[in-house]
Enzyme design. Structure first.
Site, PDB file in Angstrom:
ATOM      1  CG  ASN A 281       2.951 -10.711   4.413  1.00  0.00           C
ATOM      2  OD1 ASN A 281       2.719  -9.966   5.368  1.00  0.00           O
ATOM      3  ND2 ASN A 281       1.992 -11.275   3.707  1.00  0.00           N
TER       4      ASN A 281
ATOM      5  CG  ASP B  98      -5.617  -0.126   5.795  1.00  0.00           C
ATOM      6  OD1 ASP B  98      -5.145   0.045   6.927  1.00  0.00           O
ATOM      7  OD2 ASP B  98      -6.428  -1.035   5.523  1.00  0.00           O
TER       8      ASP B  98
ATOM      9  CG  HIS C 194      -9.271   0.836   9.185  1.00  0.00           C
ATOM     10  ND1 HIS C 194      -9.913  -0.325   8.809  1.00  0.00           N
ATOM     11  CD2 HIS C 194      -7.932   0.551   9.164  1.00  0.00           C
ATOM     12  CE1 HIS C 194      -9.007  -1.263   8.574  1.00  0.00           C
ATOM     13  NE2 HIS C 194      -7.802  -0.758   8.769  1.00  0.00           N
TER      14      HIS C 194
ATOM     15  CD  GLN D 140       5.218  -7.204   7.603  1.00  0.00           C
ATOM     16  OE1 GLN D 140       5.774  -7.883   8.443  1.00  0.00           O
ATOM     17  NE2 GLN D 140       3.913  -7.044   7.592  1.00  0.00           N
TER      18      GLN D 140
ATOM     19  CG  ASP E  72      -6.068  -5.932  18.218  1.00  0.00           C
ATOM     20  OD1 ASP E  72      -6.417  -7.112  18.436  1.00  0.00           O
ATOM     21  OD2 ASP E  72      -6.640  -5.225  17.361  1.00  0.00           O
TER      22      ASP E  72
ATOM     23  NE  ARG F 260      -3.980  -1.868   2.440  1.00  0.00           N
ATOM     24  CZ  ARG F 260      -5.167  -1.690   1.884  1.00  0.00           C
ATOM     25  NH1 ARG F 260      -5.409  -0.558   1.244  1.00  0.00           N
ATOM     26  NH2 ARG F 260      -6.103  -2.612   1.953  1.00  0.00           N
TER      27      ARG F 260
ATOM     28  CG  ASP G 283      -4.120  -0.617  10.800  1.00  0.00           C
ATOM     29  OD1 ASP G 283      -3.198  -1.275  11.295  1.00  0.00           O
ATOM     30  OD2 ASP G 283      -5.314  -0.947  10.882  1.00  0.00           O
TER      31      ASP G 283
END
EC number: 2.4.1.288
Length: 637
Positions: free
Chosen positions: A229, A258, A396, A200, A372, A171, A256
């Site tokens: 990854n 994204d 998100h 990654q 998490d 990304r 994150d």
């Protein structure tokens, strides 16, 4: 700065230029009688027309007083605004019930040469169980709000020096945007000591055309670390590893790649971190990127009866602030005024104190899902709570736009749920029968919905869990390719571009409401069982019976068909689900055998995983996974 307002906790912020009305409502509420819309020339100033009313009883600008009362050393907060023009500032608070209470008001007259400074101190004592504070501006003439904010009455303890970690996987554009946002505001820029990007993917961030400009503003603070990854847990583990080893940063902020960032959220979680009574994890909330006025949830907990994440008590999913503003009498809005206590916070935005990271160690090697939750539960066991702070949020992609409960991620959902349950599930409700019962119910639903690939990879998930913690670490990189290989042999995992790639369906879709009457449920279930005992009609594997939209793909419809296309959650394709009696029974028996093993061996696995926790979370163990990158010099911006 005044004598009262000593340390900024939360700035008044305004929408970006051109934001639609529903997003504006996250920042300000304007009276329908206003002659014209208020205009924000900057992110922190607002021009309001004459004889207008603007309220800051909004998600981003009301102050979540109950959270500061519960978790920080602050005894009061100060609202301070600088305004020109003539008008009035009124301050309100709410109780945990949502009932509004007037605090005080001040008339003001300010000029361009000498703006008026309006201050109000609000004592936090009445906010034990909930409540917000906000202010409204009523204008006589045109008024400009030059700045505003909520302040502590004493200087902030400790040091502001954040290591921001953004793992990324293919990304580059999103990651570059996030890097750019970190330096877009001077106040945010000055508290960032390091930015750590574990890359990654195959499409590298540094190859994006906008990367040099974004990196230049961060300078030597930015480091890029190429690695295999290893999923989100591998990325965040690298962030923590580098932050502890190579920086003196006192806060580690997971984010994150994204996301769309509201930069002030960083300042707000930092402020709560610094004023906290004791070290704690401070997380931001998640807004829906596709429906930007929708809040995912006020906070989440782990349901100890089945060990599954869920909404915290008195919290509801998918609150729309455009339809139900904070200062609204609707029951959904009233729930927002309760303080919500959580077990963990998602890592889309979560600040971990250096002290906590040094004591707890690294994330578990779970690839994605539950890492998490594990860290929040682990922190609580060490005496470090987690708070999910309202008014600090990012945007998100919503989970509703993903098939993560049935696609390849279903493997990680179940395997990691079992791992974390083994690590942390204690007390009278820690009976694995509840977890197994919920999994059995889900398995039967998957089979009824012809989701055979999901059951197959969940069977593998149980196998891998039972193989033990060393095995879990050893397959950190290889588990995902293995899952993809398993799924390829099932039609329900093969995505076609469109239903039109196949012959037209035999039947038109019919509306079917979910059964609620027990007799109707029993009848539909009996029909489904009888149908699944018979052999499938091969014709329906060549030509589907129905084209089913994703929201209609429920057990009570699919349990009586032999073949149907089902649209993917993102609407970009379809899968051709095909009933296979032999395959269904084989998967069912395999699942039942594994569930029996879970019941038999869970206590044993609980001891094994807990004994392995110090190793799984150690820097030394993680270095074996990060070694290819650890032997390289990081690339700096």
């Amino acid at each position: 700065m005044s004598e009262l307002a000593a340390s900024l906790l939360s700035r008044v912020i305004l929408p970006r230029p051109g934001e639609p009305l529903d997003v504006r409502k996250l920042y300000l509420e304007e009276s329908t009688t206003n002659a014209r819309r208020a205009h924000a020339p900057t992110r922190t100033s607002l021009q309001i027309g004459a004889e207008s009313e603007v309220s800051f009883a909004t998600y981003f600008n009301a102050f979540p007083a109950s959270y500061w009362r519960r978790w920080t050393t602050c005894k009061s907060v100060v609202l301070r605004v600088q305004v020109t023009g003539a008008g009035r500032v009124d301050v309100y608070r709410t109780k945990a019930t949502g009932a509004r209470i007037f605090v005080e008001g001040h008339d003001f007259t300010g000029t361009e040469d000498q703006p008026a400074a309006v201050e109000t101190e609000v004592v936090l004592q009445p906010f034990e169980d909930g409540g917000w504070v906000w202010f409204d501006i009523t204008t006589d003439t045109a008024v400009t709000l030059h700045s505003g904010g909520w302040y502590a009455t004493s200087p902030a303890p400790g040091t502001a020096n954040i290591a921001v970690g953004i793992p990324t996987f293919n990304r580059p554009a999103d990651c570059v945007n996030a890097l750019r946002e970190l330096t877009a505001d001077p106040l945010v820029d000055q508290v960032i000591g390091a930015v750590i990007v574990p890359d990654q993917g195959e499409r590298k961030v540094r190859d994006h055309p906008d990367f040099p400009a974004a990196a230049a503003r961060l300078g030597s603070r930015l480091s890029i670390h190429d690695q295999p990854n290893l999923g989100g847990s591998g990325g965040y583990s690298r962030v923590m590893y580098e932050a502890l080893k190579n920086t003196d940063c006192q806060q580690i902020l997971f984010m994150d790649d994204d996301i769309r960032l509201e930069p002030d959220s960083i300042l707000r979680v930092l402020a709560m971190h610094r004023f906290a009574k004791a070290p704690m994890l401070v997380g931001g909330q998640m807004l829906n990127l596709q429906e930007p006025s929708h809040l995912h949830i006020m906070g989440e907990v782990v349901d100890r009866s089945i060990f599954m994440w869920t909404a915290a008590p008195h919290a509801e999913y998918d609150h729309d602030f455009a339809e139900y503003p904070l200062n609204d009498n609707n029951s959904r809005s009233k729930l927002l005024h309760r303080r919500i206590d959580v077990d963990y916070n998602g890592w889309w935005t979560c600040m971990i104190p250096r002290q906590v990271a040094e004591e707890l160690g690294q994330p578990l090697p779970l690839f994605i899902k539950w890492d998490d939750a594990d860290y929040g539960l682990r922190a609580a066991e060490h005496g470090y709570p987690t708070v999910t702070l309202p008014g600090a949020a990012i945007w998100h992609m919503a989970w509703s736009d993903k098939d993560d409960a049935i696609d390849w991620q279903a493997y990680f959902h179940l395997r990691n749920r079992l791992v974390v349950a083994a690590m942390h599930w204690d007390g009278p409700k820690a009976q694995v029968i509840g977890l197994v019962r919920s999994h059995l119910k889900a398995t039967l639903k998957h089979l009824a919905c012809l989701e055979y690939s999901t059951v197959a990879i969940q069977n593998k998930a149980i196998d891998d869990f039972l193989a033990g913690p060393e095995h879990i670490f050893s397959i950190l990189e290889s588990a995902l390719p293995q899952v993809h290989r398993i799924r390829k042999s099932y039609p329900d995992a093969v995505v076609l571009p469109a239903a039109s790639e196949l012959p037209p369906p035999l039947h038109k879709n019919k509306a079917m409401k979910p059964p609620v009457n027990p007799l109707v449920i029993g009848y539909r279930l009996a029909r489904g069982i009888m149908h699944n005992l018979t052999a499938a009609n091969p014709q329906h594997h060549r030509r589907p019976e129905f084209n089913v939209p994703t929201q209609d793909a429920r057990w009570f419809l699919l349990c009586t068909v032999d073949g149907a296309t089902v649209t993917t959650a993102d609407g970009c394709g379809v899968v051709y689900r095909q009933r296979d009696r032999a395959k269904m029974f084989a998967l069912l028996w395999q699942s039942l055998r594994r569930q029996r093993q879970l019941l038999k061996r869970f206590e044993e696995m609980r001891r094994i995983y807990r004994d392995a926790l110090p190793t799984l979370s150690s820097k030394q163990k993680w270095e074996t996974a990060l070694l290819p990158a650890a032997n390289q010099e990081p690339e700096h911006g």
